[in-house]
Scaffold this active site. Structure first.
Site, short mmCIF file in Angstrom:
data_model
loop_
_atom_site.label_atom_id
_atom_site.label_comp_id
_atom_site.label_asym_id
_atom_site.label_seq_id
_atom_site.Cartn_x
_atom_site.Cartn_y
_atom_site.Cartn_z
N ARG A 1 0.79 -1.13 0.19
CA ARG A 1 -0.11 0.02 0.06
C ARG A 1 0.92 1.26 -0.02
O ARG A 1 2.00 1.20 0.60
CB ARG A 1 -0.90 0.00 1.11
CG ARG A 1 -0.41 0.19 2.62
CD ARG A 1 -0.30 1.83 2.94
NE ARG A 1 0.32 1.83 4.29
CZ ARG A 1 1.17 2.63 4.90
NH1 ARG A 1 1.62 3.42 4.01
NH2 ARG A 1 1.50 2.77 5.84
N GLU B 1 -5.77 7.19 8.01
CA GLU B 1 -4.73 8.03 8.48
C GLU B 1 -4.31 9.01 7.58
O GLU B 1 -3.58 10.05 7.91
CB GLU B 1 -3.68 7.35 9.07
CG GLU B 1 -2.63 7.94 9.64
CD GLU B 1 -1.54 6.91 10.33
OE1 GLU B 1 -1.80 5.95 10.93
OE2 GLU B 1 -0.52 7.29 9.97
N ARG C 1 -5.23 5.44 1.23
CA ARG C 1 -4.22 4.53 1.29
C ARG C 1 -4.64 3.52 -0.13
O ARG C 1 -5.48 2.84 0.04
CB ARG C 1 -4.42 3.65 2.46
CG ARG C 1 -3.90 4.55 3.75
CD ARG C 1 -2.61 4.75 3.60
NE ARG C 1 -2.19 5.51 5.01
CZ ARG C 1 -1.51 4.76 6.22
NH1 ARG C 1 -1.85 3.70 6.62
NH2 ARG C 1 -1.07 5.58 7.15
N CYS D 1 1.71 10.80 9.07
CA CYS D 1 2.73 10.28 10.18
C CYS D 1 4.16 10.47 9.53
O CYS D 1 4.25 9.78 8.38
CB CYS D 1 2.29 9.05 10.93
SG CYS D 1 3.56 8.34 11.70
N THR E 1 6.43 8.48 9.70
CA THR E 1 7.19 7.42 9.59
C THR E 1 6.54 6.68 8.23
O THR E 1 7.26 5.93 7.64
CB THR E 1 6.31 6.19 10.42
OG1 THR E 1 4.91 6.15 10.29
CG2 THR E 1 6.62 6.54 12.08
N ARG F 1 3.92 0.69 2.42
CA ARG F 1 4.38 -0.53 3.47
C ARG F 1 3.77 -1.59 2.47
O ARG F 1 2.87 -1.73 1.87
CB ARG F 1 3.22 -0.15 4.43
CG ARG F 1 3.68 -1.47 5.61
CD ARG F 1 2.84 -1.35 6.81
NE ARG F 1 3.28 -2.59 7.92
CZ ARG F 1 2.82 -3.80 7.70
NH1 ARG F 1 2.17 -4.07 6.78
NH2 ARG F 1 3.27 -4.61 8.58
N ARG G 1 5.02 -7.61 12.94
CA ARG G 1 3.74 -7.52 13.52
C ARG G 1 2.85 -8.80 13.46
O ARG G 1 3.08 -9.40 12.46
CB ARG G 1 3.23 -6.35 13.05
CG ARG G 1 2.75 -6.04 11.78
CD ARG G 1 1.72 -5.18 11.26
NE ARG G 1 2.54 -3.67 11.59
CZ ARG G 1 2.09 -2.66 10.70
NH1 ARG G 1 0.66 -2.56 10.21
NH2 ARG G 1 2.51 -1.40 10.90
N GLU H 1 -1.08 -3.66 13.28
CA GLU H 1 -0.27 -3.07 14.01
C GLU H 1 -0.97 -3.31 15.40
O GLU H 1 -2.13 -3.41 15.69
CB GLU H 1 -0.51 -1.51 13.89
CG GLU H 1 0.62 -0.67 14.22
CD GLU H 1 0.57 0.71 13.91
OE1 GLU H 1 -0.38 1.18 13.30
OE2 GLU H 1 1.80 1.46 14.01
N1 DAR Z 1 1.10 5.51 17.61
C1 DAR Z 1 2.23 6.14 16.67
C2 DAR Z 1 2.19 5.45 15.40
C3 DAR Z 1 3.35 5.55 14.53
C4 DAR Z 1 3.63 4.64 13.30
N2 DAR Z 1 2.16 3.91 12.77
C5 DAR Z 1 1.51 4.78 12.24
N3 DAR Z 1 1.72 5.68 11.71
N4 DAR Z 1 0.20 4.02 11.66
C6 DAR Z 1 3.56 6.60 17.36
O1 DAR Z 1 3.95 7.63 17.13
O2 DAR Z 1 4.05 5.70 17.81
#
Ligand code: DAR
Length: 363
Positions: A120, A228, A232, A275, A277, A284, A316, A321
């Protein structure tokens, strides 16, 4: 709270939760230098990491331009997470040449001919705030733009399908039973209003307005709307051929992109996401492997996580998650790097990592 109180609270989080990158890299001098309006914006960005000290990143961007406006705070966090040295210029590259490397796991072992694969990418429109700062009306307006694009995509023989909305009163609205069925089928995303991280960041606000999912007839190309990130875009297949998986996503994504306004990108960070990340490729890529030996039959992920980390992979549970291993040690593995690597490098790392884990599992 006064600036001093905020700085003190973040200092306490930094001591108690060293993994919290927001607290680790909080720049008090930069924070003090901001005017009230900018300071308030930064507080909204880091709120999730303050109210959820166990966070890993601890921040969500509210607007695409936050990555520039608050770079003294966000760039060190991004470099830390994505393991990019402070002296290395960041300039995200993209490469979807899916035929350059043969990445068919079925050629390694016939038992890998039917693994569950998913890739994704996150995409956000440049013309809207990111999900954490959207109003209810903007969420509905965005969903209407996305569903308009889907009404054209359905004419594509390879990607034709339907749009399923959970927005009350939407012409594409599905009932609760259909929503639950799609969630159980691991197609639709779960109710986000139960996620403490997303709640504080405002990303789950106005649930379920502006949320839905496009799914192709073949059920191998799906687009989440209003999770999010704005979108996606994903492909899910069973098999072992990662080239096929990535090529299908790329073709569908390219077509969808022609039907939508411009995506939010930057020269440095590539695709801009809620995010940090997910910056860069915004990708991902994952597959489910049955690893009973490396997971003590699913009871202990310690060893598989260590082995995977050395291969640049994250592990995971098969349920997503924060979930545990599935029956018989079924785990989800995916490359950790998303920024500073191309789409094809991610595919190669997933292939090489899966092959190496499988070799350990079957040794
Ligand atoms: N709870 C957020 C998640 C970080 C990575 N996962 C995402 N973006 N779905 C944290 O800052 O830990």
């Amino acid at each position: 709270m006064t600036p001093d109180q905020i700085i003190e609270q973040i200092g306490s989080i930094r001591t108690a939760q060293p993994q919290n990158l927001m607290a680790r890299h909080f720049n008090a001098a930069f924070f003090r230098s901001l005017d009230d309006q900018k300071r308030q914006r930064l507080m909204e960005i880091i709120a999730s990491g303050m109210e959820n000290p166990d966070s890993q990143m601890g921040a969500y961007a509210m607007h695409s331009e936050d990555y520039d406006l608050f770079a003294p705070m966000l760039d060190p966090m991004i470099r830390d997470f994505h393991a990019i040295p402070a002296t290395t210029p960041i300039a995200q590259q993209h490469d979807w040449n899916t035929t350059a490397q043969d990445c068919d796991l079925g050629e390694i072992d016939p038992r890998l001919k039917e693994v569950s694969m998913r890739v994704r990418v996150a995409r956000n429109l440049a013309s809207f705030p990111l999900p954490g700062a959207m109003s209810k009306d903007q969420r509905i307006e965005f969903e209407n733009i996305a569903s308009g694009a889907f009404m054209k995509l359905i004419n594509d023989p390879a990607f034709g399908g339907q749009y399923l909305s959970i927005t009350p009163g939407s012409p594409h609205e599905i009932d609760a039973a259909e929503y639950d069925r799609r969630v159980s089928a691991h197609q639709m995303f779960k109710d986000m209003s139960g996620d403490p991280y997303l709640n504080v960041a405002g990303i789950s606000a106005d649930w379920p307005f502006g949320r839905g999912m496009y799914v192709s007839e073949a059920q191998d190309f799906l687009v989440w709307v209003g999770e999010e990130d704005h979108l996606r875009v994903m492909t899910m297949l069973r098999g072992g051929n990662l080239n096929t998986l990535f090529a299908h996503l790329h073709t569908g994504l390219e077509h969808l992109q022609t039907l939508l306004p411009a995506f939010a990108t930057s020269t440095a960070y590539g695709n801009l996401t809620s995010c940090p990340t997910n910056l860069g490729a915004g990708m991902r890529a994952s597959l489910h492997l049955q690893l009973p030996n490396l997971t003590e039959n699913g009871t202990d992920l310690t060893r598989v996580k260590q082995e995977a980390k050395s291969l640049g992979l994250a592990v995971r549970g098969a349920g997503g998650e924060h979930s545990g291993a599935g029956e018989g040690g079924l785990v989800d593995i995916s490359p950790s790097a998303r920024l500073g690597v191309t789409e094809m490098e991610i595919m190669q790392r997933l292939y090489d990592g899966a092959a190496a884990l499988w070799k350990l599992e079957t040794a």
